[in-house]
Design an enzyme around this catalytic site. Structure first.
Site, PDB file in Angstrom:
ATOM      1  N   GLU A  89       0.809  -1.217   0.000  1.00 10.98           N
ATOM      2  CA  GLU A  89       0.000   0.000   0.000  1.00 10.98           C
ATOM      3  C   GLU A  89       0.842   1.266   0.000  1.00 10.98           C
ATOM      4  O   GLU A  89       0.419   2.291  -0.532  1.00 10.98           O
ATOM      5  CB  GLU A  89      -1.011   0.008   1.148  1.00 10.98           C
ATOM      6  CG  GLU A  89      -0.456   0.195   2.528  1.00 10.98           C
ATOM      7  CD  GLU A  89      -1.547   0.094   3.584  1.00 10.98           C
ATOM      8  OE1 GLU A  89      -1.724   1.076   4.300  1.00 10.98           O
ATOM      9  OE2 GLU A  89      -2.201  -0.947   3.689  1.00 10.98           O
ATOM     10  N   ASP A  90       2.028   1.228   0.576  1.00 11.37           N
ATOM     11  CA  ASP A  90       2.881   2.416   0.604  1.00 11.37           C
ATOM     12  C   ASP A  90       3.845   2.466  -0.572  1.00 11.37           C
ATOM     13  O   ASP A  90       4.470   3.488  -0.822  1.00 11.37           O
ATOM     14  CB  ASP A  90       3.694   2.473   1.905  1.00 11.37           C
ATOM     15  CG  ASP A  90       2.829   2.729   3.129  1.00 11.37           C
ATOM     16  OD1 ASP A  90       1.645   3.076   2.970  1.00 11.37           O
ATOM     17  OD2 ASP A  90       3.337   2.567   4.255  1.00 11.37           O
TER      18      ASP A  90
END
Length: 182
Positions: A76-77
């Site tokens: 997600e990052d």
């Protein structure tokens, strides 16, 4: 010289040389993926996934779960599917499935906070026990960090976060209820 992940491998109940190498590789992967990213406290970001992996090792979890804990924020990052493919190639299908289970979104830009958290809460009701343990270790570390910052800075700590204090408490309470039920 010791590697920053040696403590994690040392906390495993019976870590083989292969386990240690995989844990160190996961640490290096997370460190590279998060680059110069910082936590809201100002700490280097990799301190967070390292804490999650150490908690999981102390709980006696297996190598794949510990590695997934180390990598839990990288999809997600990071670069979403490209990171997912790198995890799959380096650590295998089981690890990538666990990391996916901890990912609230891989979209860029991310959907609105409340929408992502509602979806994550719903997903948590059906998640595997390993994913729940990783998520619980993640939220516990986040909560401890928020509390430490609160003790230093008072309510000003709430200004560092996009959601309101009430929304943050709603999110953590919702997850705590699920962890307790499951």
């Amino acid at each position: 010289m010791t590697h920053p992940a040696d403590e994690i491998a040392g906390a495993m109940f019976s870590a083989s040389a292969k386990d240690r190498k995989a844990i160190l590789t996961a640490y290096d992967f997370a460190e590279k993926a998060h680059g110069n990213e910082k936590r809201k406290s100002g700490d280097t970001y990799v301190t967070h996934p390292r804490a999650i992996a150490l908690t999981l090792a102390k709980l006696g979890m297996d190598r794949d779960t510990i590695i997934a804990g180390m990598l839990h924020d990288t999809i997600e990052d990071g670069d979403g599917d490209a990171t997912r493919q790198d995890i799959r190639a380096t650590f295998g299908e089981h690890v990538v499935a666990l990391v996916d289970g901890c990912t609230d979104s891989d979209q860029k830009p991310k959907p609105p906070w409340k929408q992502r958290k509602e979806k994550y809460i719903a997903h948590s009701r059906e998640a595997s026990p390993e994913v729940l343990l990783i998520a619980c270790a993640d939220k516990l570390h986040n909560a401890r960090c928020i509390l430490a910052d609160f003790r230093l800075h008072g309510n000003a700590v709430c200004e560092k976060f996009k959601p309101s204090r009430a929304e943050t408490l709603w999110y953590y309470r919702s997850l705590a209820d699920i962890y307790q039920e499951r």
